[in-house]
Structure formats: structure tokens, C-alpha cells
Write a protein that holds these residues in place. Structure first.
Motif, PDB file in Angstrom:
ATOM      1  N   ARG A 410       0.822  -1.208   0.000  1.00 36.66           N
ATOM      2  CA  ARG A 410       0.000   0.000   0.000  1.00 36.66           C
ATOM      3  C   ARG A 410       0.861   1.266   0.000  1.00 36.66           C
ATOM      4  NH1 ARG A 410      -5.465  -0.408   1.240  1.00 36.66           N
ATOM      5  NH2 ARG A 410      -6.194  -2.535   1.712  1.00 36.66           N
ATOM      6  N   LYS A 411       1.964   1.235   0.769  1.00 38.19           N
ATOM      7  CA  LYS A 411       2.863   2.387   0.794  1.00 38.19           C
ATOM      8  C   LYS A 411       3.504   2.619  -0.576  1.00 38.19           C
ATOM      9  CE  LYS A 411       4.698   4.258   4.007  1.00 38.19           C
ATOM     10  NZ  LYS A 411       4.638   5.611   4.573  1.00 38.19           N
ATOM     11  N   SER A 415      -0.255   5.049  -0.707  1.00 38.90           N
ATOM     12  CA  SER A 415      -1.066   5.290   0.491  1.00 38.90           C
ATOM     13  C   SER A 415      -0.288   6.160   1.473  1.00 38.90           C
ATOM     14  CB  SER A 415      -1.433   3.967   1.166  1.00 38.90           C
ATOM     15  OG  SER A 415      -2.305   3.215   0.347  1.00 38.90           O
ATOM     16  N   THR A 416      -0.993   7.092   2.083  1.00 38.76           N
ATOM     17  CA  THR A 416      -0.359   7.982   3.062  1.00 38.76           C
ATOM     18  C   THR A 416      -0.274   7.291   4.425  1.00 38.76           C
ATOM     19  OG1 THR A 416      -2.464   8.989   3.715  1.00 38.76           O
ATOM     20  CG2 THR A 416      -1.284   9.988   1.859  1.00 38.76           C
ATOM     21  N   THR A 417       0.543   7.893   5.283  1.00 41.59           N
ATOM     22  CA  THR A 417       0.679   7.347   6.651  1.00 41.59           C
ATOM     23  C   THR A 417      -0.669   7.355   7.377  1.00 41.59           C
ATOM     24  OG1 THR A 417       2.971   8.111   6.790  1.00 41.59           O
ATOM     25  CG2 THR A 417       1.834   7.656   8.868  1.00 41.59           C
ATOM     26  N   TRP A 418      -1.446   8.438   7.214  1.00 36.10           N
ATOM     27  CA  TRP A 418      -2.742   8.553   7.872  1.00 36.10           C
ATOM     28  C   TRP A 418      -3.704   7.465   7.386  1.00 36.10           C
ATOM     29  CZ3 TRP A 418      -5.135   9.776  11.929  1.00 36.10           C
ATOM     30  CH2 TRP A 418      -6.500  10.020  11.951  1.00 36.10           C
ATOM     31  N   GLN A 419      -3.666   7.164   6.098  1.00 32.93           N
ATOM     32  CA  GLN A 419      -4.523   6.114   5.552  1.00 32.93           C
ATOM     33  C   GLN A 419      -4.156   4.735   6.121  1.00 32.93           C
ATOM     34  OE1 GLN A 419      -3.821   6.906   1.373  1.00 32.93           O
ATOM     35  NE2 GLN A 419      -5.851   7.858   1.125  1.00 32.93           N
ATOM     36  N   ILE A 420      -2.870   4.493   6.281  1.00 28.57           N
ATOM     37  CA  ILE A 420      -2.429   3.214   6.850  1.00 28.57           C
ATOM     38  C   ILE A 420      -2.860   3.111   8.313  1.00 28.57           C
ATOM     39  CG2 ILE A 420      -0.443   1.785   7.417  1.00 28.57           C
ATOM     40  CD1 ILE A 420      -0.990   1.925   4.448  1.00 28.57           C
ATOM     41  N   LYS A 422      -5.414   4.571   9.738  1.00 31.56           N
ATOM     42  CA  LYS A 422      -6.854   4.314   9.773  1.00 31.56           C
ATOM     43  C   LYS A 422      -7.163   2.861   9.446  1.00 31.56           C
ATOM     44  CE  LYS A 422      -8.389   7.482   6.977  1.00 31.56           C
ATOM     45  NZ  LYS A 422      -9.382   8.287   6.206  1.00 31.56           N
ATOM     46  N   LEU A 423      -6.414   2.295   8.500  1.00 34.09           N
ATOM     47  CA  LEU A 423      -6.616   0.895   8.125  1.00 34.09           C
ATOM     48  C   LEU A 423      -6.325  -0.041   9.295  1.00 34.09           C
ATOM     49  CD1 LEU A 423      -7.045  -1.264   5.852  1.00 34.09           C
ATOM     50  CD2 LEU A 423      -4.558  -1.164   5.505  1.00 34.09           C
ATOM     51  N   ARG A 426      -8.902   0.493  12.263  1.00 33.38           N
ATOM     52  CA  ARG A 426     -10.322   0.270  11.965  1.00 33.38           C
ATOM     53  C   ARG A 426     -10.851  -1.001  12.618  1.00 33.38           C
ATOM     54  NH1 ARG A 426     -11.697   0.023   5.781  1.00 33.38           N
ATOM     55  NH2 ARG A 426     -10.436  -1.873   6.019  1.00 33.38           N
ATOM     56  N   ALA A 488       3.168   2.399   9.815  1.00 30.30           N
ATOM     57  CA  ALA A 488       2.751   3.159   8.634  1.00 30.30           C
ATOM     58  C   ALA A 488       3.845   4.079   8.129  1.00 30.30           C
ATOM     59  CB  ALA A 488       1.501   3.972   8.964  1.00 30.30           C
TER      60      ALA A 488
END
Length: 499
Positions: A410-411, A415-420, A422-423, A426, A488
Motif C-alpha cells: 500500500r505504501k 497510500s499515506t501514513t494517515w490512511q495506513i 486508519k486501516l 479500523r 505506517a
């Protein structure tokens, strides 16, 4: 204990994965299976044993707190007596030997691929999820219960507020008059009102019924200042100081009794009380001159048991020019005037006995069980949250290890650090949501059953549940976000190469 056992399982899942690499390296270096088994057994056994030693140190500090909360006196030497030592060591051996034997038997012959198939499958994922949800459910129940008990205690403080600053002085006999003391202390700075009164008595209204219950009423009397000292609120009828000049023996009913005698709301001021309550005809001290003067608000009982569990019953206040007790209302911040009262007493009756008690403290003291329950729930809540945080620590490591390759891909794909973050966070939020849905009806039923024992009950508030939800979410995010951020923000190339 349940949360601690679940944590042990969850932490083992994340720890074993790293141990496997070390074991295979040792095998390549010539270590035998027996040596590896002994190493794993000693490692697991010493972990539990070291935890036991730390627990012994903490135990010395917490034993006094536990004795206070439970109102018991367990001495330290009891923990090392012949009664407790076999149980303690048996428990430690059970906790240490079972996992240690399993680890030493299972891991030496297990490959990384076998671990992935056995511990990373969907079945084990469901087990981890279930264990996490149960931990959150327990935490929710304890936190909601603790907040609810605190609300009930706040209600108690509200009920007892009227008695703050009221003290009863007594000598324990009916021979020594308190009138001279009243005259001497009435002008002291800090004293708002002083009244002569007699102790509160409970009188039967009827004989025992077949089911073992009977009706009763409480009787309290005092002089012209008693209503001011006690702060009773007049709802209907004539003012106290006016009525005692008009009638020789006026009586005030509390609202509960008045409503049962006069359901239409009409109050026959000046009528004999025993004409409307025939059961008082043969009961002392009511005679032919005890007349109805008014109705006062229901007041919290002052005799034992006077708690939130005690129902409001029939009560009556009468007039008496003299009394065996002295009730004093002291202005806030002037408790030092009590010493001056004792000085005045020593001048009047040197060497004679005098004691006092705070009505406010008496009301709170008779609800001791409620405070003990609150302290217990607070202690359990703190322990539950701490253990849950430890478990979340292990589960976060376990989750990140499972998704190392996914995070790296994903990186690489943007994908951003914030998105990781949140993943990764979650799934914990989902677990909390499921646990919250389970915990709400369970706690509602438990609290409803508990509240049945109280006559005075704090109002239900949905904010209790909302607050507990945010507490658990906040603690969870603080616990797992560090690991999520670290994973992340790491180098994706390194993560993919290690994978």
C-alpha cells in the motif's frame, strides 16, 4: 482473571512468531530438540514466576486498600500461612507449567509455514476477535457500572445536603438539662440555630401481618427552633412558631402520611390527629390536645437504617418545650465552634460526659455499602483497563505482523501514513462497536436488577453509555496508534524485503 488469560493467549500469538526464527537459527547452530524444549519451558516458567514476585511487592501496598474497601482485616502474614501458601503455589504452578509444557512441546518442531497455517488462519482470527470483544465487553460493563454507582452516590449527597452542618449533642441520660447550654451557645459566632429535641423514635401503627410486615411511623419533637435547625420545608398549614403559640401540642405530618389520610388535599388544621388516624387512639403520646398543624416535605430518615434503600414511611413532628438532646446548625466553615460548645459545657457541668455526632456523616455512614461498591468497581475498572491495554499491545503487534506485506504494498502504491493508520485502527474500532452493542443490554439489565433494591434512584442517562464508549475508544486509540504510526511510517522496501 478472564482478561489476563485472554491477554496471555493474544500476546503468545505475536511472540511465538518471532521465537520461531530464533529457534531455527539455534537448530542450524547444532541445538538439539531437548535443549530447545528446556529453553522454552524455562523462559515461560520464569516469565510467570517473575510476574508472581512483582505481584508480591504490589500486594503489600494494596492489601491495606483492599481491607478498607471490603471493611475486613486480612493481615499480611495470612498470605503466607499454611492455608494460603498451598493454594498460591498450586495456582502459580498451574499457570506456569501448562503453557510452558505446551510451548516446549509444540514449537521446536514447528516451521514458519506451519505457524502461518495454524496460527494465521481464519479460525484463529475469529478466536482473536472473540477474545478482544469479550475484553471490551468486560471493560464496558465495569466502566458503565462505575459511572452509574457514582450517579447514585451523587443522589445520596443531594439527599444528605440538608443535614450538612447539623450536629446532635447528647449526654446519654434524661437527668441533665440541655437548656442552659442552649442559652449559653446561642450567641456564639458561627451558630445559625439551636434547638432542644428528643431522639427520633419508630412506633408501630399496627401489629405484624401474616406475611411478617407491619406499618410504623417515626416521631420527632422539639422546641420552637427545631424546624429552623432541621430545615424541614412547610408545604401546607400554619408556620411553626405561630402554631406553637396557638395549640399546646401541634403536630406536622410528612407528605407521605398526609396524602394517605387526606387524598383530596384538604388539610383539617386544628383537628385532632387521632380522629383521622384511629390507630393512634391508644398509642402514646397522642392525647385529646394533639392537633394537625400542617404538612412538611418528606425528609430523609435519620435513624438506622437511613439509606437510599429505606422507603419513605409515615413521619410526624411534634412540639416539646424541653428535650434530652441539643441540635445545632453550624454555618459552613465554622466547625471549630464545636470546641467552644464543649468549653461552655465544661463550665456548666465540669467533668460530666458530652458527645456529639454529625447528621451528615451519619447519613453517609449508613450508606457505607454503596461507597464500598463504588470503590470496588473503580478498582476493577482500572485493573480491567490496564489489562486491556496490555492485551491491545500484543494484538496490535500481531495484527501488524500479519499485514506487513500488505502495508508495504500500500505504501509503494501511494497510500499515506494517515490512511495506513486508519486501516490498522479500523478493526479495533469495529471490535469496540460490537462489544458496545453487546454490553449495553447486559449492563442495562444488571443495573436495573441492582436498582430494584433502592427506593431513591438516580435517573437513567444515555450519556453514561456514551461517555463509557468514548473512554474505551480513547484508551484504545492511545494504546494502538503508536504501533500503527510506526508501521505506517516505516520504509516499505524494508518491510517487503523482510517479508
Amino acid at each position: 482473571m478472564v482478561i489476563a488469560c485472554f491477554n496471555y493467549v493474544n500476546l503468545s500469538f505475536s511472540r511465538v512468531f518471532k521465537q520461531l526464527y530464533s529457534l531455527h537459527i539455534q537448530k542450524l547452530m547444532g541445538a538439539r530438540s531437548g535443549q530447545l524444549s528446556m529453553q522454552l519451558f524455562a523462559d515461560t516458567f520464569m516469565t510467570v514466576g517473575f510476574g508472581f514476585l512483582i505481584a508480591q511487592l504490589i500486594q503489600f501496598d494494596l492489601l491495606g486498600i483492599m481491607n478498607r474497601i471490603m471493611s475486613i482485616q486480612v493481615p499480611v502474614n495470612f498470605l503466607y500461612s499454611s492455608q494460603m501458601l498451598p493454594v498460591t503455589f498450586g495456582f502459580i504452578l498451574l499457570l506456569a507449567c501448562i503453557p510452558a509444557l505446551y510451548m516446549s512441546w509444540r514449537l521446536p518442531d514447528m516451521s514458519v509455514s506451519m505457524y502461518n497455517n495454524f496460527y494465521r488462519g481464519k479460525a484463529k482470527g475469529r478466536i482473536i476477535t472473540s477474545l478482544a470483544i469479550v475484553q471490551f465487553v468486560i471493560s464496558f460493563i465495569l466502566i458503565i457500572g462505575n459511572i452509574s454507582v457514582r450517579r447514585q452516590i451523587s443522589l445520596l449527597y443531594d439527599k444528605a445536603e440538608n443535614y450538612k452542618g447539623i450536629y446532635i449533642f447528647s449526654v446519654g441520660d434524661n437527668k441533665t438539662s440541655m437548656l442552659r447550654l442552649k442559652e449559653n451557645i446561642g450567641s456564639l459566632s458561627g451558630i445559625q440555630a439551636v434547638a432542644l429535641s428528643n431522639p427520633i423514635y419508630e412506633w408501630p401503627l399496627s401489629e405484624f401481618s401474616p406475611n411478617g410486615t407491619y406499618e410504623s411511623y417515626t416521631s420527632e419533637d422539639g422546641d420552637e427552633e427545631v424546624m429552623e435547625v432541621m430545615g424541614y420545608k412547610l408545604l401546607k398549614g400554619l408556620p411553626w412558631k405561630e402554631v406553637i403559640e396557638r395549640y399546646p401540642h401541634p403536630v406536622y405530618l410528612n407528605r407521605t402520611w398526609a396524602q394517605s389520610l387526606f387524598p383530596d388535599g384538604e388539610l383539617p388544621v386544628g383537628s385532632l390527629i387521632k380522629e383521622y388516624e384511629p390507630r393512634l387512639k391508644d398509642r402514646p403520646p397522642f392525647g385529646d390536645d394533639h392537633v394537625i398543624a400542617g404538612v412538611v416535605e418528606d425528609y430523609f430518615k435519620l435513624y438506622i437504617p437511613n439509606s437510599l434503600e429505606t422507603p419513605v414511611d409515615k413521619g410526624i413532628i411534634g412540639f416539646a418545650r424541653d428535650g434530652t438532646d441539643l441540635k445545632v446548625r453550624i454555618a459552613p466553615g465554622n466547625a471549630s465552634v464545636i470546641k467552644q460548645i464543649y468549653k461552655e459545657w465544661d463550665l456548666l457541668y465540669p467533668g460530666n460526659y458530652l458527645e456529639h455526632e454529625s447528621l451528615y456523616d451519619k447519613v453517609l455512614g449508613n450508606n457505607k455499602k454503596l461507597f464500598e461498591l463504588s470503590d470496588l468497581l473503580m478498582m476493577y475498572s482500572v485493573i480491567s483497563i490496564l489489562l486491556t491495554c496490555f492485551g491491545l499491545f500484543g494484538m496490535t503487534l500481531y495484527a501488524i505482523e500479519q499485514r506487513t506485506k500488505e502495508i508495504g504494498i500500500r505504501k509503494v502504491n501511494g497510500s499515506t501514513t494517515w490512511q495506513i493508520i486508519k486501516l490498522l485502527d479500523r478493526q479495533f474500532i469495529i471490535w469496540i462497536g460490537i462489544a458496545f452493542v453487546i454490553a449495553v443490554p447486559v449492563t442495562w439489565w444488571l443495573l436495573n436488577q441492582w436498582m430494584q433494591s433502592f427506593v431513591y434512584r438516580a435517573a437513567f442517562s444515555v450519556w453514561t453509555y456514551i461517555l463509557s464508549f468514548f473512554i474505551v475508544v480513547g484508551i484504545t486509540l492511545l494504546t494502538v496508534s503508536w504501533h500503527s504510526f510506526k508501521a505506517a511510517s516505516g520504509n516499505p522496501v524494508k518491510a517487503l524485503r523482510n517479508e
